[in-house]
Design a protein around this motif. Structure first.
Motif, mmCIF file in Angstrom:
data_model
loop_
_atom_site.group_PDB
_atom_site.id
_atom_site.type_symbol
_atom_site.label_atom_id
_atom_site.label_comp_id
_atom_site.label_asym_id
_atom_site.label_seq_id
_atom_site.Cartn_x
_atom_site.Cartn_y
_atom_site.Cartn_z
ATOM 1 N N ALA A 150 0.828 -1.213 0.000
ATOM 2 C CA ALA A 150 0.000 0.000 0.000
ATOM 3 C C ALA A 150 0.863 1.264 0.000
ATOM 4 N N GLY A 151 1.926 1.266 0.802
ATOM 5 C CA GLY A 151 2.785 2.445 0.894
ATOM 6 C C GLY A 151 3.696 2.630 -0.307
ATOM 7 N N GLY A 152 3.681 1.675 -1.231
ATOM 8 C CA GLY A 152 4.525 1.789 -2.416
ATOM 9 C C GLY A 152 4.342 3.109 -3.146
ATOM 10 N N SER A 153 3.137 3.645 -3.080
ATOM 11 C CA SER A 153 2.869 4.897 -3.788
ATOM 12 C C SER A 153 3.478 6.120 -3.120
ATOM 13 N N ASP A 154 3.833 6.029 -1.848
ATOM 14 C CA ASP A 154 4.307 7.215 -1.120
ATOM 15 C C ASP A 154 5.422 7.931 -1.874
ATOM 16 N N LEU A 155 6.383 7.177 -2.373
ATOM 17 C CA LEU A 155 7.452 7.788 -3.180
ATOM 18 C C LEU A 155 7.297 7.429 -4.653
ATOM 19 N N GLN A 156 6.989 6.170 -4.933
ATOM 20 C CA GLN A 156 7.067 5.670 -6.306
ATOM 21 C C GLN A 156 6.052 6.317 -7.239
ATOM 22 N N PHE A 157 5.007 6.874 -6.655
ATOM 23 C CA PHE A 157 3.969 7.471 -7.491
ATOM 24 C C PHE A 157 4.085 8.990 -7.566
ATOM 25 N N LEU A 158 5.098 9.550 -6.953
ATOM 26 C CA LEU A 158 5.303 11.003 -7.030
ATOM 27 C C LEU A 158 5.563 11.401 -8.481
ATOM 28 N N ASP A 159 5.059 12.555 -8.847
ATOM 29 C CA ASP A 159 5.162 13.031 -10.223
ATOM 30 C C ASP A 159 6.521 13.675 -10.479
ATOM 31 N N LEU A 163 5.926 12.050 -15.195
ATOM 32 C CA LEU A 163 5.940 10.589 -15.043
ATOM 33 C C LEU A 163 6.039 10.238 -13.557
ATOM 34 N N PRO A 164 5.356 9.163 -13.144
ATOM 35 C CA PRO A 164 5.568 8.732 -11.765
ATOM 36 C C PRO A 164 7.014 8.256 -11.569
ATOM 37 N N PHE B 157 17.500 13.933 -6.173
ATOM 38 C CA PHE B 157 17.470 15.317 -6.638
ATOM 39 C C PHE B 157 16.408 15.535 -7.719
ATOM 40 N N LEU B 158 15.645 14.527 -8.035
ATOM 41 C CA LEU B 158 14.578 14.685 -9.027
ATOM 42 C C LEU B 158 13.557 15.692 -8.516
ATOM 43 N N ASP B 159 13.021 16.471 -9.422
ATOM 44 C CA ASP B 159 12.084 17.541 -9.068
ATOM 45 C C ASP B 159 10.670 16.987 -8.877
ATOM 46 N N VAL B 160 10.166 17.138 -7.670
ATOM 47 C CA VAL B 160 8.803 16.685 -7.345
ATOM 48 C C VAL B 160 8.008 17.913 -6.900
ATOM 49 N N GLY B 161 7.213 18.446 -7.794
ATOM 50 C CA GLY B 161 6.405 19.618 -7.450
ATOM 51 C C GLY B 161 7.225 20.795 -6.972
ATOM 52 N N TYR B 166 14.453 14.445 -2.095
ATOM 53 C CA TYR B 166 14.923 14.241 -0.708
ATOM 54 C C TYR B 166 14.199 15.181 0.250
ATOM 55 N N GLN B 167 13.827 16.396 -0.211
ATOM 56 C CA GLN B 167 13.088 17.299 0.671
ATOM 57 C C GLN B 167 11.655 16.807 0.869
ATOM 58 N N HIS B 168 11.134 16.210 -0.181
ATOM 59 C CA HIS B 168 9.818 15.589 -0.052
ATOM 60 C C HIS B 168 9.853 14.482 1.000
ATOM 61 N N VAL B 169 10.915 13.681 0.983
ATOM 62 C CA VAL B 169 11.073 12.626 1.996
ATOM 63 C C VAL B 169 11.164 13.244 3.387
ATOM 64 N N ALA B 170 11.939 14.310 3.517
ATOM 65 C CA ALA B 170 12.061 14.981 4.822
ATOM 66 C C ALA B 170 10.693 15.444 5.320
#
Lengths: 273, 273
Positions: A150-159, A163-164, B157-161, B166-170
């Motif tokens: 279920a948590g796979g999307s937390d990072l893997q589905f980020l845009d 593209l995810p 370092f990939l751009d997420v929004g 890594y900042q998204h993870v933080a």
């Protein structure tokens, strides 16, 4: 023979895309085995012997051994597999991820100590955390891409640029990291449409696909989405549904495991092509 | 005492933000130890004894033990640490990452088998791959965020929004995952400005910071970027520079390790306040 060739040969020889996962959980062992000092070895050898002509790979999950301090039993199981079924690839499911010098130690663990044909690794730390494994040129490096939890999307589905993230990882591995043709990807069975997207990106690269069996993935949709044009390209993993199959009248646990493994292999084969 | 409180007490007691990493590499051991069957235990105990009043934590890297099949020696070292220096947190650097049932096995390995106060984990598989560790409520869960290796940028370092991953993870860890106040983050010392960005996001959450010492991170910039208002909040790791310090006239390896550990601790302290 290198990992990819060995896997291809096993697909053909056993007419199977089924990977049998070895996740030994003492609490679920048959009563007569539970108290044996080498219960894990006995259990896993029985499962291996019962399914070796039905599987394209075996995949011990090292966490189950590490929790129990049973690395010696894992060594014995790996040694047995290599000696008795040298034509079946041995995948160490370890999902290691660390930088260069440390990754090299993990590669020694997987390839030299356990003699695995391939190991699963985590891409979060980037190419130089994956590259050290490639120094073993005949081994496989199976990179986590899209996982079925279920948590796979937390990072893997980020845009990421439309593209995810998991598709970005698939592109990285297929386009840059797979220099020696040693790579494969882990993509869960939970989302067949995502499996199809990854297949489009990676060409014929093999996929390790967990999530079928106890985890509930749909076999038909999974195979149709993930197969190559040749009707192979997948190691569809089932662990608990096989290991802990409920015996029918007259069966022991190994016979039950064989029955479920055969049913799973045959169900997979119905949709291969 | 829980991990965070134990760490805070060690910061104060030893006036130190230095974490001593235990990466035993037989090839770099002193000649008189190399051929001993328990060389790793002897080496690590000597390092621990020589630096225990200078460190806020010890961090064995499990890969070095796993490559050699030396889990029993790691058990002995962890047991020695807990018994002899119970006030110094023991961090198992394992960077595990797997789904629920398997993560639970890895948590058993880290917390029950090795008795670690904290373990490093990988966020790629999401919250339900991290949550099982939190069932041990007095232990710490140190999540990889930004790593100091060259390939660290490949994903992190990939751009997420508009923000690097890594900042998204933080944000995820500080905002959602840290339900019980057990979490910390790994952020490398290579990019102090990124360390400062993470510090802004996470408040007073502790940071494990590799990359100082042999990896060449700038101590002053690292401390200024990562410290909390109280001048703590960091476990600044050095492994090889301490373990394999070149002895001066009259020193053995442990005395050399102590000298470098003291210098590193003192250098860190110059920039804390």
């Amino acid at each position: 023979m290198n990992f990819i060739d060995k896997l291809s040969a096993a697909w053909t020889r056993n007419d199977s895309l089924l990977c049998v996962g070895l996740d030994p959980d003492l609490a679920r062992f048959p009563a007569h085995l539970k108290d044996q000092p080498d219960a894990i070895v006995r259990f896993c050898k029985a499962i291996i012997d019962a399914t070796a002509d039905l599987a394209c790979a075996f995949k011990p999950q090292i966490a189950y051994f590490a929790a129990l301090g049973a690395e010696d039993q894992l060594e014995e199981i790996c040694s047995y597999l290599r000696d008795t079924y040298p034509h079946i690839p041995l995948i160490l499911d370890a999902k290691r991820g660390d930088i260069g010098a440390t990754a090299h130690q993990y590669a020694r663990e997987a390839f030299d100590r356990y003699g695995a044909d391939a190991v699963t690794v985590n891409p979060y730390m980037g190419f130089d955390s994956v590259e050290p494994y490639m120094a073993w040129k005949d081994r496989g490096v199976i990179v986590l891409c899209r996982t079925s939890n279920a948590g796979g999307s937390d990072l893997q589905f980020l845009d990421v640029g439309g593209l995810p993230l998991y598709q970005h990882v698939a592109k990285l591995v297929a386009g840059k990291w797979n220099r020696n043709g040693q790579c494969a990807l882990v993509v869960g069975a939970t989302f067949p449409e995502e499996l199809a997207q990854v297949r489009k990106i990676i060409g014929d690269m093999p996929l390790l696909v967990p999530g079928v069996g106890a985890q509930g993935g749909d076999v038909e949709a999974t195979v149709r989405a993930g197969r190559t044009a040749g009707g192979t390209g997948m190691m569809i993993n089932s662990s608990r549904a096989i290991l802990y199959a409920v015996p029918q009248e007259g069966e022991d646990f190994a016979a039950a495991a064989r029955r479920v493994a055969r049913e799973t292999r045959d169900e997979i084969n119905r949709y291969r092509g």
